[in-house]
Design a protein around this motif. Structure first.
Motif, PDB file in Angstrom:
ATOM      1  N   ASN A  82       1.007  -1.029   0.033  1.00 26.91           N
ATOM      2  CA  ASN A  82       0.169  -0.126   0.018  1.00 26.91           C
ATOM      3  C   ASN A  82       0.931   1.289  -0.026  1.00 26.91           C
ATOM      4  OD1 ASN A  82      -2.516  -0.898   0.138  1.00 26.91           O
ATOM      5  ND2 ASN A  82      -2.817  -1.234   2.156  1.00 26.91           N
ATOM      6  N   PRO A  83       0.384   2.433  -0.583  1.00 24.55           N
ATOM      7  CA  PRO A  83       1.237   3.700  -0.465  1.00 24.55           C
ATOM      8  C   PRO A  83       1.991   3.869   0.605  1.00 24.55           C
ATOM      9  CG  PRO A  83      -0.859   3.898  -1.599  1.00 24.55           C
ATOM     10  CD  PRO A  83      -1.055   2.779  -0.913  1.00 24.55           C
ATOM     11  N   HIS A  84       1.219   3.703   1.948  1.00 18.72           N
ATOM     12  CA  HIS A  84       1.830   4.049   3.101  1.00 18.72           C
ATOM     13  C   HIS A  84       2.839   3.217   3.817  1.00 18.72           C
ATOM     14  CE1 HIS A  84      -1.149   1.094   4.924  1.00 18.72           C
ATOM     15  NE2 HIS A  84      -0.079   1.182   5.854  1.00 18.72           N
ATOM     16  N   THR A  85       2.918   2.007   3.395  1.00 18.43           N
ATOM     17  CA  THR A  85       3.806   0.761   3.764  1.00 18.43           C
ATOM     18  C   THR A  85       5.240   1.089   3.229  1.00 18.43           C
ATOM     19  OG1 THR A  85       2.096  -0.862   3.669  1.00 18.43           O
ATOM     20  CG2 THR A  85       4.295  -1.590   3.701  1.00 18.43           C
ATOM     21  N   PRO A  86       6.336   1.095   4.067  1.00 21.87           N
ATOM     22  CA  PRO A  86       7.437   1.461   3.738  1.00 21.87           C
ATOM     23  C   PRO A  86       8.106   0.389   2.803  1.00 21.87           C
ATOM     24  CG  PRO A  86       7.487   0.841   5.925  1.00 21.87           C
ATOM     25  CD  PRO A  86       6.047   1.013   5.606  1.00 21.87           C
ATOM     26  N   VAL A  87       9.171   0.449   2.309  1.00 22.10           N
ATOM     27  CA  VAL A  87       9.950  -0.438   1.176  1.00 22.10           C
ATOM     28  C   VAL A  87      10.546  -1.243   2.354  1.00 22.10           C
ATOM     29  CG1 VAL A  87      11.696  -0.640  -0.277  1.00 22.10           C
ATOM     30  CG2 VAL A  87      10.168   1.240  -0.695  1.00 22.10           C
ATOM     31  N   MET A  89       7.725 -10.795  -7.765  1.00 22.02           N
ATOM     32  CA  MET A  89       7.258  -9.555  -8.277  1.00 22.02           C
ATOM     33  C   MET A  89       7.130  -8.733  -6.849  1.00 22.02           C
ATOM     34  SD  MET A  89       4.535  -8.316 -10.967  1.00 22.02           S
ATOM     35  CE  MET A  89       2.887  -8.842 -10.128  1.00 22.02           C
ATOM     36  N   VAL A  90       7.304  -7.487  -6.984  1.00 19.56           N
ATOM     37  CA  VAL A  90       6.859  -6.585  -5.933  1.00 19.56           C
ATOM     38  C   VAL A  90       5.983  -5.432  -6.659  1.00 19.56           C
ATOM     39  CG1 VAL A  90       7.528  -4.641  -4.261  1.00 19.56           C
ATOM     40  CG2 VAL A  90       8.951  -6.787  -4.434  1.00 19.56           C
ATOM     41  N   LEU A  91       4.790  -5.324  -6.097  1.00 21.62           N
ATOM     42  CA  LEU A  91       3.980  -4.481  -6.653  1.00 21.62           C
ATOM     43  C   LEU A  91       3.599  -3.069  -5.772  1.00 21.62           C
ATOM     44  CD1 LEU A  91       0.187  -5.294  -7.930  1.00 21.62           C
ATOM     45  CD2 LEU A  91       0.576  -3.136  -6.820  1.00 21.62           C
ATOM     46  N   ILE A  92       4.232  -2.078  -6.308  1.00 21.68           N
ATOM     47  CA  ILE A  92       4.152  -0.739  -5.532  1.00 21.68           C
ATOM     48  C   ILE A  92       2.824  -0.281  -5.918  1.00 21.68           C
ATOM     49  CG2 ILE A  92       5.078   1.527  -5.043  1.00 21.68           C
ATOM     50  CD1 ILE A  92       6.830  -1.006  -4.145  1.00 21.68           C
ATOM     51  N   MET A  93       1.800  -0.016  -4.950  1.00 19.69           N
ATOM     52  CA  MET A  93       0.648   0.880  -5.328  1.00 19.69           C
ATOM     53  C   MET A  93       0.822   2.143  -5.311  1.00 19.69           C
ATOM     54  SD  MET A  93      -1.974  -1.404  -5.593  1.00 19.69           S
ATOM     55  CE  MET A  93      -3.076  -0.125  -5.839  1.00 19.69           C
ATOM     56  N   SER A  94       0.588   2.831  -6.312  1.00 20.78           N
ATOM     57  CA  SER A  94       0.632   4.369  -6.456  1.00 20.78           C
ATOM     58  C   SER A  94      -0.807   5.161  -6.374  1.00 20.78           C
ATOM     59  CB  SER A  94       1.278   4.810  -7.697  1.00 20.78           C
ATOM     60  OG  SER A  94       0.601   3.835  -8.909  1.00 20.78           O
ATOM     61  N   PHE A 113      -2.453   9.655  -9.191  1.00 23.63           N
ATOM     62  CA  PHE A 113      -1.112   9.088  -9.011  1.00 23.63           C
ATOM     63  C   PHE A 113      -0.471   9.602  -7.781  1.00 23.63           C
ATOM     64  CE2 PHE A 113       3.491   9.216  -9.943  1.00 23.63           C
ATOM     65  CZ  PHE A 113       3.667   7.749  -9.994  1.00 23.63           C
ATOM     66  N   ILE A 114      -0.096   9.030  -6.791  1.00 22.33           N
ATOM     67  CA  ILE A 114       0.509   9.708  -5.649  1.00 22.33           C
ATOM     68  C   ILE A 114       2.073   9.862  -6.132  1.00 22.33           C
ATOM     69  CG2 ILE A 114       1.390   9.237  -3.262  1.00 22.33           C
ATOM     70  CD1 ILE A 114      -1.231   7.525  -2.778  1.00 22.33           C
ATOM     71  N   GLU A 115       2.510  10.976  -6.137  1.00 20.89           N
ATOM     72  CA  GLU A 115       3.726  11.369  -6.748  1.00 20.89           C
ATOM     73  C   GLU A 115       4.932  10.736  -6.149  1.00 20.89           C
ATOM     74  OE1 GLU A 115       4.494  13.019  -9.673  1.00 20.89           O
ATOM     75  OE2 GLU A 115       2.499  13.680  -9.959  1.00 20.89           O
ATOM     76  N   ASN A 116       5.110  10.604  -4.730  1.00 18.07           N
ATOM     77  CA  ASN A 116       6.098  10.125  -4.111  1.00 18.07           C
ATOM     78  C   ASN A 116       6.271   8.553  -4.449  1.00 18.07           C
ATOM     79  OD1 ASN A 116       4.716   8.500  -2.421  1.00 18.07           O
ATOM     80  ND2 ASN A 116       4.952   9.862  -0.754  1.00 18.07           N
ATOM     81  N   THR A 117       5.599   7.972  -5.262  1.00 20.27           N
ATOM     82  CA  THR A 117       5.989   6.562  -5.579  1.00 20.27           C
ATOM     83  C   THR A 117       7.034   6.438  -6.751  1.00 20.27           C
ATOM     84  OG1 THR A 117       3.363   6.277  -5.930  1.00 20.27           O
ATOM     85  CG2 THR A 117       4.705   4.707  -7.057  1.00 20.27           C
ATOM     86  N   VAL A 121       4.089  -1.272 -11.132  1.00 22.07           N
ATOM     87  CA  VAL A 121       3.475  -0.120 -10.295  1.00 22.07           C
ATOM     88  C   VAL A 121       2.172  -0.212 -10.783  1.00 22.07           C
ATOM     89  CG1 VAL A 121       3.391   2.565 -10.036  1.00 22.07           C
ATOM     90  CG2 VAL A 121       5.686   1.243 -10.496  1.00 22.07           C
ATOM     91  N   ASP A 122       1.200   0.098  -9.731  1.00 27.84           N
ATOM     92  CA  ASP A 122      -0.323   0.164 -10.179  1.00 27.84           C
ATOM     93  C   ASP A 122      -0.992   1.220  -9.560  1.00 27.84           C
ATOM     94  OD1 ASP A 122      -2.818  -0.672 -10.401  1.00 27.84           O
ATOM     95  OD2 ASP A 122      -2.780  -2.583  -9.273  1.00 27.84           O
TER      96      ASP A 122
END
Ligand code: DX5
Ligand code: ZN
Length: 219
Positions: free
Chosen positions: A118-123, A135-140, A150-154, A176-177
């Motif tokens: 999720n967007p708030h979850t740190p890498v 695969m790692v899916l980064i939610m944007s 789109f959340i820009e800090n993605t 990225v999704d």
């Protein structure tokens, strides 16, 4: 993005009355995968479609099915997802108490395993799981709906993910999704994205196939 970047259009924002035609269009396009968003109304505040729909799509699709499970306790559905013929089963980090076991379960059922953040979850959350993921899916966007902003800090998060994967020796792809468009795709690929999901950018376009062409030919 260039032609080597994987494009995985999501059918979520398509007209479900014409699902067969949409899948036919994707089959006939330069799309690499087909992204299928399963939502349970619990992990996310929306309900999309279930496994019978995926099975029916699998009967006509030859492209890999990239299934994004936005559901609690995804282990319950891994066997049926194998029956559906999914290539990737992607579960949420936030939805799995025993994520390492869940990835083993996905592999035992012959699928590639993805972990979505999720967007708030740190890498850093994937430090000890990255080596087991395909695969790692980064939610944007916050998962649950198509057509969000789109959340820009993605972009920075993708670069951090790339660095973590290199450091841990993981060969996982970065997908990225959410809110991906022809405008932000290049920056995401430059930051290290291997695969981009595009829902409304493709499905709400007057010419979805032309939009797929455009996304595949960006330089
Ligand atoms: C959102 C889904 C996405 C969605 C993307 O929760 O995971 O795959 O379909 O749609 P767009 O590209 O419109 O944000
Ligand atoms: Zn998705």
């Amino acid at each position: 993005m260039d032609s080597t970047t994987i494009l995985s259009p999501s059918i979520l924002s398509s007209d479900f009355l014409h699902l067969g035609e949409t899948v036919g269009m994707l089959e006939d396009s330069k799309a690499d995968w087909i992204h299928l968003d399963v939502m349970d109304g619990v992990f996310v505040p929306n309900i999309s479609f279930g496994f019978q729909v995926i099975k029916d799509i699998a009967r006509v699709a030859t492209k890999p099915l990239d299934v994004h499970l936005m559901i609690v306790d995804p282990d319950r559905y891994i066997p049926v997802l194998e029956e559906c013929g999914a290539e990737y089963a992607c579960v949420h980090y936030e939805a799995c108490t025993h994520l390492n076991r869940t990835l083993q379960n996905i592999h035992a059922h012959g699928m590639k395993a993805g972990v979505a953040l999720n967007p708030h979850t740190p890498v850093s959350a994937i430090e000890y799981i990255a080596q087991y993921a395909d695969m790692v899916l980064i939610m944007s966007v916050n998962p649950g709906f198509g057509g969000q902003h789109f959340i820009e800090n993605t972009v920075r998060k993708v670069a951090e993910t790339k660095a973590l994967l290199e450091r841990t020796g993981s060969r996982a792809l970065i997908e990225v999704d959410g809110g991906v468009t022809a405008e932000n795709a290049k920056a995401l690929v430059a930051a290290g994205a291997d695969a981009l999901v595009a829902g409304s950018a493709v499905m709400s376009s007057p010419d979805p196939k032309a939009m797929i062409d455009r996304l595949k030919s960006l330089r």
